[in-house]
Design a protein around this motif. Structure first.
Motif, PDB file in Angstrom:
ATOM      1  N   CYS A   1      -2.677   1.463  12.207  1.00  6.46           N
ATOM      2  CA  CYS A   1      -2.421   2.667  11.419  1.00  6.46           C
ATOM      3  C   CYS A   1      -1.894   3.761  12.332  1.00  6.46           C
ATOM      4  O   CYS A   1      -2.321   3.873  13.477  1.00  6.46           O
ATOM      5  CB  CYS A   1      -3.707   3.156  10.774  1.00  6.46           C
ATOM      6  N   GLN A   2      -0.999   4.573  11.795  1.00  7.92           N
ATOM      7  CA  GLN A   2      -0.455   5.685  12.557  1.00  7.92           C
ATOM      8  C   GLN A   2      -0.801   6.993  11.868  1.00  7.92           C
ATOM      9  O   GLN A   2      -0.540   7.172  10.683  1.00  7.92           O
ATOM     10  CB  GLN A   2       1.056   5.558  12.693  1.00  7.92           C
TER      11      GLN A   2
ATOM     12  N   VAL B   1      -0.214   9.620   7.117  1.00  7.38           N
ATOM     13  CA  VAL B   1      -0.683   8.350   7.665  1.00  7.38           C
ATOM     14  C   VAL B   1       0.254   7.241   7.214  1.00  7.38           C
ATOM     15  O   VAL B   1       0.892   7.343   6.166  1.00  7.38           O
ATOM     16  CB  VAL B   1      -2.154   8.086   7.230  1.00  7.38           C
ATOM     17  N   ARG B   2       0.348   6.192   8.028  1.00  3.00           N
ATOM     18  CA  ARG B   2       1.240   5.076   7.728  1.00  3.00           C
ATOM     19  C   ARG B   2       0.614   3.799   8.258  1.00  3.00           C
ATOM     20  O   ARG B   2       0.007   3.792   9.325  1.00  3.00           O
ATOM     21  CB  ARG B   2       2.571   5.340   8.431  1.00  3.00           C
ATOM     22  N   LEU B   3       0.738   2.705   7.513  1.00  2.00           N
ATOM     23  CA  LEU B   3       0.271   1.397   7.960  1.00  2.00           C
ATOM     24  C   LEU B   3       1.444   0.710   8.637  1.00  2.00           C
ATOM     25  O   LEU B   3       2.458   0.424   8.013  1.00  2.00           O
ATOM     26  CB  LEU B   3      -0.235   0.578   6.767  1.00  2.00           C
TER      27      LEU B   3
ATOM     28  N   PRO C   1       0.944  -0.397   1.347  1.00  2.00           N
ATOM     29  CA  PRO C   1       1.948  -1.345   1.845  1.00  2.00           C
ATOM     30  C   PRO C   1       2.432  -0.933   3.233  1.00  2.00           C
ATOM     31  O   PRO C   1       2.340   0.240   3.611  1.00  2.00           O
ATOM     32  CB  PRO C   1       3.091  -1.240   0.830  1.00  2.00           C
ATOM     33  N   LEU C   2       2.970  -1.887   3.967  1.00  2.00           N
ATOM     34  CA  LEU C   2       3.481  -1.608   5.306  1.00  2.00           C
ATOM     35  C   LEU C   2       4.623  -0.590   5.259  1.00  2.00           C
ATOM     36  O   LEU C   2       5.463  -0.630   4.364  1.00  2.00           O
ATOM     37  CB  LEU C   2       3.989  -2.886   5.973  1.00  2.00           C
ATOM     38  N   HIS C   3       4.638   0.298   6.230  1.00  2.00           N
ATOM     39  CA  HIS C   3       5.716   1.275   6.472  1.00  2.00           C
ATOM     40  C   HIS C   3       5.924   2.280   5.346  1.00  2.00           C
ATOM     41  O   HIS C   3       7.006   2.834   5.209  1.00  2.00           O
ATOM     42  CB  HIS C   3       7.032   0.567   6.792  1.00  2.00           C
ATOM     43  N   VAL C   4       4.894   2.532   4.547  1.00  2.00           N
ATOM     44  CA  VAL C   4       4.962   3.535   3.484  1.00  2.00           C
ATOM     45  C   VAL C   4       4.106   4.726   3.909  1.00  2.00           C
ATOM     46  O   VAL C   4       2.963   4.552   4.317  1.00  2.00           O
ATOM     47  CB  VAL C   4       4.451   2.960   2.142  1.00  2.00           C
TER      48      VAL C   4
ATOM     49  N   HIS D   1     -11.725   2.466  -9.058  1.00  2.00           N
ATOM     50  CA  HIS D   1     -11.105   2.195  -7.765  1.00  2.00           C
ATOM     51  C   HIS D   1     -10.034   3.225  -7.434  1.00  2.00           C
ATOM     52  O   HIS D   1      -9.190   3.546  -8.238  1.00  2.00           O
ATOM     53  CB  HIS D   1     -10.485   0.794  -7.790  1.00  2.00           C
ATOM     54  N   SER D   2     -10.083   3.756  -6.226  1.00  2.00           N
ATOM     55  CA  SER D   2      -9.038   4.682  -5.780  1.00  2.00           C
ATOM     56  C   SER D   2      -8.214   3.984  -4.707  1.00  2.00           C
ATOM     57  O   SER D   2      -8.611   2.981  -4.150  1.00  2.00           O
ATOM     58  CB  SER D   2      -9.665   5.962  -5.233  1.00  2.00           C
ATOM     59  N   VAL D   3      -7.055   4.539  -4.402  1.00  2.00           N
ATOM     60  CA  VAL D   3      -6.168   3.939  -3.414  1.00  2.00           C
ATOM     61  C   VAL D   3      -6.702   4.264  -2.021  1.00  2.00           C
ATOM     62  O   VAL D   3      -7.021   5.411  -1.722  1.00  2.00           O
ATOM     63  CB  VAL D   3      -4.732   4.464  -3.580  1.00  2.00           C
ATOM     64  N   THR D   4      -6.791   3.239  -1.188  1.00  2.00           N
ATOM     65  CA  THR D   4      -7.282   3.429   0.172  1.00  2.00           C
ATOM     66  C   THR D   4      -6.221   2.996   1.173  1.00  2.00           C
ATOM     67  O   THR D   4      -5.246   2.331   0.822  1.00  2.00           O
ATOM     68  CB  THR D   4      -8.565   2.618   0.416  1.00  2.00           C
ATOM     69  N   LEU D   5      -6.437   3.348   2.412  1.00  2.00           N
ATOM     70  CA  LEU D   5      -5.505   3.002   3.476  1.00  2.00           C
ATOM     71  C   LEU D   5      -5.338   1.491   3.600  1.00  2.00           C
ATOM     72  O   LEU D   5      -4.248   1.007   3.880  1.00  2.00           O
ATOM     73  CB  LEU D   5      -5.993   3.604   4.800  1.00  2.00           C
ATOM     74  N   SER D   6      -6.379   0.733   3.347  1.00  2.00           N
ATOM     75  CA  SER D   6      -6.272  -0.724   3.432  1.00  2.00           C
ATOM     76  C   SER D   6      -5.389  -1.312   2.330  1.00  2.00           C
ATOM     77  O   SER D   6      -4.891  -2.423   2.460  1.00  2.00           O
ATOM     78  CB  SER D   6      -7.653  -1.375   3.398  1.00  2.00           C
ATOM     79  N   ASP D   7      -5.161  -0.557   1.239  1.00  2.00           N
ATOM     80  CA  ASP D   7      -4.301  -0.997   0.128  1.00  2.00           C
ATOM     81  C   ASP D   7      -2.837  -0.612   0.321  1.00  2.00           C
ATOM     82  O   ASP D   7      -1.976  -1.072  -0.414  1.00  2.00           O
ATOM     83  CB  ASP D   7      -4.763  -0.373  -1.199  1.00  2.00           C
TER      84      ASP D   7
END
Length: 104
Positions: A78-79, A63-65, A29-32, A21-27
């Motif tokens: 997403c931004q 990119v930022r959630l 945290p907010l505002h990171v 598993h790799s880190v994805t945008l859906s994983d």
């Protein structure tokens, strides 16, 4: 292998999938803040992956959630740069990222 009703569960395959598993945008945290590494193509000529790249989800882009929706956490706001997009969780899950300040 475990058997439940008519379904078969292969525990060994599950461990391999979790380990890969790799880190994805859906994983994220907010505002990171994070950087896009890749957009996953599920099949050749994948229209969704192509559209995500056209919207700016390209290697090295910040990119930022910003927010999660009220029902089931969808959609994700997403931004990318100064532009915000609402993505389904499945779409955001295709964007692989590297968090800022975390070594590659």
């Amino acid at each position: 292998m475990t058997r439940r009703g008519d379904a078969r569960i292969d525990n060994h395959s599950y461990q391999l999938i979790v380990g890969a598993h790799s880190v994805t945008l859906s994983d994220l945290p907010l505002h990171v803040s994070a950087r896009v590494e890749n957009v996953q193509d599920l099949h050749p000529n994948d229209a969704i992956a192509r559209r995500l790249r056209e919207l700016g989800f390209v290697n090295g882009e910040e990119v930022r959630l910003v927010a999660r929706g009220p029902v089931g956490g969808e959609p994700l706001l997403c931004q990318v740069g100064f532009t915000r997009f609402a993505l389904r969780r499945s779409e955001a899950g295709r964007v692989q990222i590297r968090q800022e300040g975390v070594p590659a």
